[in-house]
Motif scaffolding. Structure first.
Motif, PDB file in Angstrom:
ATOM      1  N   ASP A   1       9.422  77.075 -51.160  1.00 64.30           N
ATOM      2  CA  ASP A   1      10.858  77.418 -51.291  1.00 64.30           C
ATOM      3  C   ASP A   1      11.505  76.417 -52.308  1.00 64.30           C
ATOM      4  O   ASP A   1      11.087  75.452 -52.646  1.00 64.30           O
TER       5      ASP A   1
ATOM      6  N   LYS B   1      16.169  79.367 -51.115  1.00 60.06           N
ATOM      7  CA  LYS B   1      16.053  79.688 -49.736  1.00 60.06           C
ATOM      8  C   LYS B   1      17.414  79.054 -48.826  1.00 60.06           C
ATOM      9  O   LYS B   1      17.951  79.674 -48.095  1.00 60.06           O
TER      10      LYS B   1
ATOM     11  N   ALA C   1      25.521  84.381 -50.394  1.00 59.98           N
ATOM     12  CA  ALA C   1      24.288  84.193 -49.376  1.00 59.98           C
ATOM     13  C   ALA C   1      24.105  85.648 -48.892  1.00 59.98           C
ATOM     14  O   ALA C   1      22.791  85.848 -49.020  1.00 59.98           O
TER      15      ALA C   1
ATOM     16  N   PHE D   1      20.142  83.813 -49.026  1.00 60.62           N
ATOM     17  CA  PHE D   1      20.037  82.589 -48.835  1.00 60.62           C
ATOM     18  C   PHE D   1      20.611  81.963 -47.546  1.00 60.62           C
ATOM     19  O   PHE D   1      21.707  82.651 -47.288  1.00 60.62           O
TER      20      PHE D   1
END
Ligand code: PLP
Length: 390
Positions: A75, A130, A151, A156
């Protein structure tokens, strides 16, 4: 007149704070015990969060937040370069990679236009982050609604680094209430809004994240039979079901924190009064305070001004800084861009990659601001600044 230097920030400790700590020292619990729970409930209530997990530093809070969100070696975590190194290091602790998004130079918060651009490109190359750590720089919340919308669009998690902004509001609501961030993290280092000596906290409305963070702060151990793989051998039984750390806060610290959080309102009010006063006192000088946006109210952890470098030439920021230090004013610079730290340069980051942050860095100076700063001392700071620039 005393000649004690005026620091850029410091704690405010009352007799009541001291009494609260002494009481714990006379009690049965020193490490994590009943005071930690009380402190957690008090901060959660103050911020409008459902769950709060107290730990031994803001850095630890960032680490368990990342770990609870499942950040791992495949990530990437993004944050802005104008922050304390801990906002980025938390990714490295999890074996993840770090990348940065440039700041919006007027506020030094993450620039949502840069963020959106970078996300669009990352989506094309399959390298979306992430986690994005949004740092509420100097105490002013980021563009949280826009970051939340991104997001949801790009998938994320948002960790709000509120180490500077406990007590701030965004669109009339307290920082930490979880309307926009998955987890909000704060610090109780002595220069921050309230202190426990060292300490930190992670706030969330998600019960699973809260449970995971509680476990991670104490070795990954559970005493809840529902979480265990086997049947309990007896009342003594516990299981380590993942790898955690010892990031516990002590009851000694929590007692101080509980006493301090009751003073948060008063602390922030005083910081706001000092900030308003600075704005008047600095009028006419070749300095620009951080821009304040109308839909949010800063907690004023820092009072940063940017020097107008063209106007003060041939003097440089360093001359002004050193002259202030020589007159006993404990100015600071927040921050050296994280991507220019040797550890990050070794990963390939270079000058020129985040020009907004670099430009901001060259002109920034933090003037003293803390609840016990007297108006008289504040005037001394401005007089010294005026002389340093002249
Ligand atoms: C202080 C700070 C931290 C780390 O907090 P500690 O309690 O010192 O570990 C993280 N991020 C920011 C923006 C900070 O200012």
């Amino acid at each position: 007149m005393n000649n004690r230097p005026i620091p850029y920030g410091r704690q405010s400790i009352s007799e009541k704070d001291i009494e609260a700590v002494v009481q714990v020292l006379r009690s049965d619990w020193l490490t994590q015990g009943p005071m930690v729970g009380e402190f957690e409930r008090a901060v959660a209530e103050r911020c409008g969060a459902r769950y709060a997990v107290a730990v031994n530093s803001g850095t630890s809070a960032l680490h368990i937040a990342c770990a609870a969100l499942g950040l791992g070696p495949d990530d990437v975590l993004w944050t802005s370069p104008i922050t304390f190194v801990a906002s980025a290091n938390c990714a490295l602790y999890c074996g993840a990679r770090v990348d940065f998004v440039d700041i919006e130079p007027d506020t030094a918060n993450i620039d949502v236009n840069c963020l959106e651009d970078k996300l669009r490109k990352a989506a094309r190359t399959g390298s979306l982050p992430k986690v994005v750590v949004a740092v509420d720089f100097a105490g002013q919340p980021c563009d949280l609604a826009e970051i939340r919308a991104l997001a949801d669009r790009y998938g994320f998690f948002v960790i709000e680094d509120a180490c500077h902004s406990l007590g701030a509001t965004y669109r009339g609501e307290p920082v930490g209430n979880g309307r926009y961030a998955d987890i909000t993290v704060t610090s109780f280092h002595p220069v921050k809004l309230i202190t426990t000596g060292e300490g930190g906290m992670a706030l969330t409305n998600d019960p699973d994240l809260a449970t995971r963070m509680r476990r991670l702060r104490s070795h990954g151990i559970t005493r809840d039979p529902d979480e265990m793989e086997g049947a309990p051998h007896g009342p003594w039984y516990y299981e380590q079901i993942q790898l955690g750390w010892n990031y516990r806060m002590t009851d000694i610290q929590a007692a101080l924190g509980l006493s301090q959080v009751r003073r948060l309102e008063e602390f922030v009010a005083r910081r706001r009064a000092l900030a308003a006063r600075y704005e008047d006192l600095l009028a006419g000088l070749p300095v620009t305070p951080v821009t304040q946006l109308p839909d949010r109210k800063s907690a004023w952890h820092l009072y940063v001004v940017r020097l107008d470098l063209a106007a003060i030439a041939p003097k440089a920021r360093r001359d002004v800084f050193e002259a202030l230090r020589a007159s006993g004013i404990g100015v600071q610079v927040h921050y050296i861009p994280v991507h220019l730290q040797p550890w990050y340069r070794n990963m390939g980051f270079r000058e020129g990659m985040f020009p907004g942050a670099e430009r901001y860095y060259h002109g920034a100076i933090s003037l003293p601001i803390y609840p016990d700063l007297s108006y008289e001392d504040q005037e001394k700071v401005v007089t010294a600044l005026r002389e340093a620039i002249a």
